[in-house]
Motif scaffolding. Structure first.
Motif, PDB file in Angstrom:
ATOM      1  N   ALA A  98     -11.739 -27.905   1.182  1.00 38.20           N
ATOM      2  CA  ALA A  98     -12.338 -27.365   2.396  1.00 38.20           C
ATOM      3  C   ALA A  98     -13.857 -27.404   2.321  1.00 38.20           C
ATOM      4  N   ALA A  99     -14.403 -26.988   1.175  1.00 37.12           N
ATOM      5  CA  ALA A  99     -15.855 -26.974   1.024  1.00 37.12           C
ATOM      6  C   ALA A  99     -16.421 -28.386   1.016  1.00 37.12           C
ATOM      7  N   MET A 100     -15.768 -29.300   0.320  1.00 40.80           N
ATOM      8  CA  MET A 100     -16.283 -30.667   0.227  1.00 40.80           C
ATOM      9  C   MET A 100     -16.211 -31.389   1.567  1.00 40.80           C
ATOM     10  N   LYS A 101     -15.146 -31.138   2.321  1.00 41.53           N
ATOM     11  CA  LYS A 101     -15.071 -31.763   3.640  1.00 41.53           C
ATOM     12  C   LYS A 101     -16.220 -31.296   4.515  1.00 41.53           C
ATOM     13  N   ALA A 102     -16.496 -29.994   4.498  1.00 39.84           N
ATOM     14  CA  ALA A 102     -17.616 -29.477   5.277  1.00 39.84           C
ATOM     15  C   ALA A 102     -18.933 -30.065   4.790  1.00 39.84           C
ATOM     16  N   GLN A 103     -19.086 -30.208   3.479  1.00 42.24           N
ATOM     17  CA  GLN A 103     -20.312 -30.797   2.944  1.00 42.24           C
ATOM     18  C   GLN A 103     -20.490 -32.238   3.420  1.00 42.24           C
ATOM     19  N   ILE A 104     -19.414 -33.000   3.397  1.00 41.95           N
ATOM     20  CA  ILE A 104     -19.496 -34.414   3.804  1.00 41.95           C
ATOM     21  C   ILE A 104     -19.955 -34.546   5.247  1.00 41.95           C
ATOM     22  N   TRP A 105     -19.310 -33.783   6.153  1.00 44.60           N
ATOM     23  CA  TRP A 105     -19.614 -33.953   7.573  1.00 44.60           C
ATOM     24  C   TRP A 105     -20.945 -33.339   7.980  1.00 44.60           C
ATOM     25  N   VAL A 156      -2.936 -31.408   3.290  1.00 44.57           N
ATOM     26  CA  VAL A 156      -3.429 -32.706   3.758  1.00 44.57           C
ATOM     27  C   VAL A 156      -2.703 -33.037   5.056  1.00 44.57           C
ATOM     28  N   ILE A 157      -3.416 -33.692   5.987  1.00 42.59           N
ATOM     29  CA  ILE A 157      -2.833 -34.087   7.270  1.00 42.59           C
ATOM     30  C   ILE A 157      -2.873 -35.607   7.387  1.00 42.59           C
ATOM     31  N   VAL A 158      -1.730 -36.202   7.694  1.00 43.24           N
ATOM     32  CA  VAL A 158      -1.611 -37.651   7.882  1.00 43.24           C
ATOM     33  C   VAL A 158      -1.205 -37.924   9.323  1.00 43.24           C
ATOM     34  N   ILE A 159      -1.856 -38.898   9.962  1.00 37.42           N
ATOM     35  CA  ILE A 159      -1.426 -39.323  11.297  1.00 37.42           C
ATOM     36  C   ILE A 159      -1.044 -40.798  11.249  1.00 37.42           C
ATOM     37  N   THR A 160       0.020 -41.132  11.970  1.00 33.50           N
ATOM     38  CA  THR A 160       0.485 -42.509  12.016  1.00 33.50           C
ATOM     39  C   THR A 160       1.255 -42.718  13.317  1.00 33.50           C
ATOM     40  N   GLY A 161       1.850 -43.897  13.489  1.00 31.36           N
ATOM     41  CA  GLY A 161       2.585 -44.203  14.709  1.00 31.36           C
ATOM     42  C   GLY A 161       3.997 -44.668  14.421  1.00 31.36           C
ATOM     43  N   ALA A 162       4.893 -44.420  15.367  1.00 25.97           N
ATOM     44  CA  ALA A 162       6.275 -44.885  15.247  1.00 25.97           C
ATOM     45  C   ALA A 162       6.369 -46.337  15.700  1.00 25.97           C
ATOM     46  N   GLY A 217     -14.757 -28.307  19.409  1.00 25.10           N
ATOM     47  CA  GLY A 217     -13.322 -28.442  19.260  1.00 25.10           C
ATOM     48  C   GLY A 217     -12.782 -29.640  20.015  1.00 25.10           C
ATOM     49  N   GLY A 218     -11.473 -29.667  20.209  1.00 19.24           N
ATOM     50  CA  GLY A 218     -10.847 -30.766  20.933  1.00 19.24           C
ATOM     51  C   GLY A 218     -10.773 -32.013  20.080  1.00 19.24           C
ATOM     52  N   TRP A 219     -11.384 -33.081  20.532  1.00 13.98           N
ATOM     53  CA  TRP A 219     -11.356 -34.338  19.796  1.00 13.98           C
ATOM     54  C   TRP A 219     -11.877 -34.173  18.375  1.00 13.98           C
ATOM     55  N   ASN A 220     -12.794 -33.247  18.175  1.00 18.04           N
ATOM     56  CA  ASN A 220     -13.379 -33.067  16.861  1.00 18.04           C
ATOM     57  C   ASN A 220     -12.579 -32.127  15.966  1.00 18.04           C
ATOM     58  N   ASP A 221     -11.385 -31.705  16.425  1.00 20.71           N
ATOM     59  CA  ASP A 221     -10.577 -30.831  15.582  1.00 20.71           C
ATOM     60  C   ASP A 221     -10.198 -31.492  14.262  1.00 20.71           C
ATOM     61  N   LEU A 222     -10.096 -32.814  14.243  1.00 22.62           N
ATOM     62  CA  LEU A 222      -9.811 -33.500  12.984  1.00 22.62           C
ATOM     63  C   LEU A 222     -10.985 -33.372  12.018  1.00 22.62           C
ATOM     64  N   ILE A 223     -12.194 -33.238  12.564  1.00 24.52           N
ATOM     65  CA  ILE A 223     -13.379 -33.068  11.724  1.00 24.52           C
ATOM     66  C   ILE A 223     -13.540 -31.610  11.314  1.00 24.52           C
ATOM     67  N   THR A 224     -13.422 -30.697  12.279  1.00 31.52           N
ATOM     68  CA  THR A 224     -13.647 -29.285  11.968  1.00 31.52           C
ATOM     69  C   THR A 224     -12.495 -28.670  11.174  1.00 31.52           C
ATOM     70  N   CYS A 225     -11.333 -29.297  11.194  1.00 30.10           N
ATOM     71  CA  CYS A 225     -10.235 -28.867  10.328  1.00 30.10           C
ATOM     72  C   CYS A 225     -10.689 -28.910   8.877  1.00 30.10           C
ATOM     73  N   ARG A 226     -10.400 -27.849   8.123  1.00 31.63           N
ATOM     74  CA  ARG A 226     -10.882 -27.765   6.745  1.00 31.63           C
ATOM     75  C   ARG A 226      -9.916 -28.408   5.743  1.00 31.63           C
ATOM     76  N   LYS A 227      -9.180 -29.384   6.183  1.00 31.79           N
ATOM     77  CA  LYS A 227      -8.241 -30.085   5.304  1.00 31.79           C
ATOM     78  C   LYS A 227      -8.455 -31.591   5.421  1.00 31.79           C
ATOM     79  N   PRO A 228      -8.237 -32.344   4.348  1.00 30.85           N
ATOM     80  CA  PRO A 228      -8.377 -33.791   4.432  1.00 30.85           C
ATOM     81  C   PRO A 228      -7.452 -34.381   5.486  1.00 30.85           C
TER      82      PRO A 228
END
Length: 275
Positions: A223-230, A51-57, A102-113
Motif C-alpha cells: 500500500a505504501a509503495m503504490k502510493a509512493q510510486i504514483w 492483489v487485483i487482476v483484470i482480464t477479459g472473457a 475517484g471513478g476511473w482513477n480508482d485503480l490508481i487510488t486503490c491501495r493494492k497492486p
C-alpha cells in the motif's frame, strides 16, 4: 444488465475481475462500467484481497465503449470507490487523492497492486482501463490502440497523460495521432506492457505472479509503495524522501515488520496479516 457482465472471484489473496461480454469483445456499456467500478471498490475494501487482476472473457480484453452507446446520449451514474465506505489502506502511505480523483482513477487510488492481463483486443476505453493498472502483461496476439483521433475526439480519460509518462512524449504522440493498432510484441518493445507471453501462457503467468505478491509481500508495504510510486510522478525528491522516512517510522512498529524480520532470521516464508 446482470452482474454476470463482470465476473468476480477471490482466491489465494487475488481478486480477478473479468469483462464478460465475449460476443462483443467485452465492449463496455454504462451499466457494465458501473458494475466494474463497484467490484474494484469491493476488492479495494476487502482485507482478504491483496492483489487485483483484470482480464477479459473469450478472445478479447475490452474493445472499448460499445458503439451502440457512442454519441447516443446514453448514460448511467457510475458508482465509484470514493462514494462508498473507506477502503483498506487509505491511511497508509502518501495521500493519492492529492492528484487522483475517484471513478476511473480508482485503480490508481486503490491501495493494492493492480495487474491487467490483456488477452486480446484492448481498444479505446478498454486500453485506458489497463493503463490505469500498475502492471500489464499481454498475449502475443493482443491488439491495442487509442482510437480517438479517428473519432474526432481528444485523448479521453487521462490517456494522453498516462501514455506520455509511460512511453515518453514522442511514442505517446505516435499512438495518439495515428490511432494505429499495435500487437503484444510491439507493446512490450515500447513499454506499454511489462512482458508479452504466448496466448495460452498469459493468464497462468499473471495468476502465478499475482499469487506470489499476495503470499510473500506485506500488504502494508504494498500500500505504501503504490502510493509512493504514483505520487512520485508529481512530487520532488525531498518530498518523496521525507514521505519514505515517515512511512518507515510507522512500518517498524507493525506486526508485519516483526514477522518479516523473524521469518528472515528463521529462514522461512513470512505470514503477513496487514497489521
Amino acid at each position: 444488465m446482470s452482474d454476470s457482465a463482470i465476473l468476480y472471484a477471490v482466491s489465494d489473496g487475488v481478486a480477478t475481475l473479468t469483462f464478460n461480454r465475449p460476443e462483443k469483445l467485452n465492449a463496455l456499456t454504462p451499466a457494465m462500467l458501473s458494475q466494474y467500478f463497484r467490484r474494484i471498490a469491493e476488492a479495494a475494501a476487502d482485507p482478504a484481497v491483496r492483489v487485483i487482476v483484470i482480464t477479459g472473457a473469450g478472445r478479447g480484453f475490452c474493445a472499448g465503449l460499445d458503439l451502440a452507446v457512442i454519441g447516443g446520449g446514453a448514460s448511467e451514474a457510475v458508482v465509484t470507490a470514493s462514494e462508498l465506505a473507506p477502503q483498506w489502506g487509505d491511511d497508509i502511505g502518501p495521500e493519492l487523492r492529492r492528484f487522483f480523483s475517484g471513478g476511473w482513477n480508482d485503480l490508481i487510488t486503490c491501495r493494492k497492486p493492480t495487474i491487467a492481463a490483456i488477452n486480446g483486443p484492448a481498444f479505446g476505453w478498454g486500453l485506458i482501463l489497463s493503463l490505469h493498472c500498475d502492471i500489464r502483461f499481454a498475449a502475443r496476439s493482443a491488439m491495442l490502440n487509442v482510437t480517438f483521433a479517428r473519432l474526432g475526439i481528444p485523448g479521453e480519460k487521462g490517456s494522453a497523460w498516462l501514455l506520455a509518462r509511460l512511453l515518453g512524449t514522442a511514442r505517446a504522440a505516435d499512438l495518439l495521432y495515428t490511432a494505429r493498432r499495435i500487437d503484444g510484441t510491439e507493446a512490450e518493445k515500447i513499454g506499454i506492457v511489462n512482458a508479452v507471453l504466448e496466448d495460452e501462457a498469459l493468464l497462468p503467468h499473471v495468476m502465478e505472479y499475482a499469487r506470489g505478491i499476495a503470499a510473500h509481500s506485506a500488504p502494508r508495504s504494498l500500500a505504501a509503495m503504490k502510493a509512493q510510486i504514483w505520487t512520485a510522478i508529481e512530487d520532488h525528491y525531498d518530498l518523496a524522501f521525507e514521505a519514505a522516512d515517515h512511512e518507515q517510522d510507522l512500518a517498524v512498529q507493525t506486526k508485519d515488520f516483526s514477522e518479516g524480520i523473524g521469518s528472515l532470521r528463521e529462514k522461512r516464508a513470512p505470514v503477513f496479516t496487514g497489521e
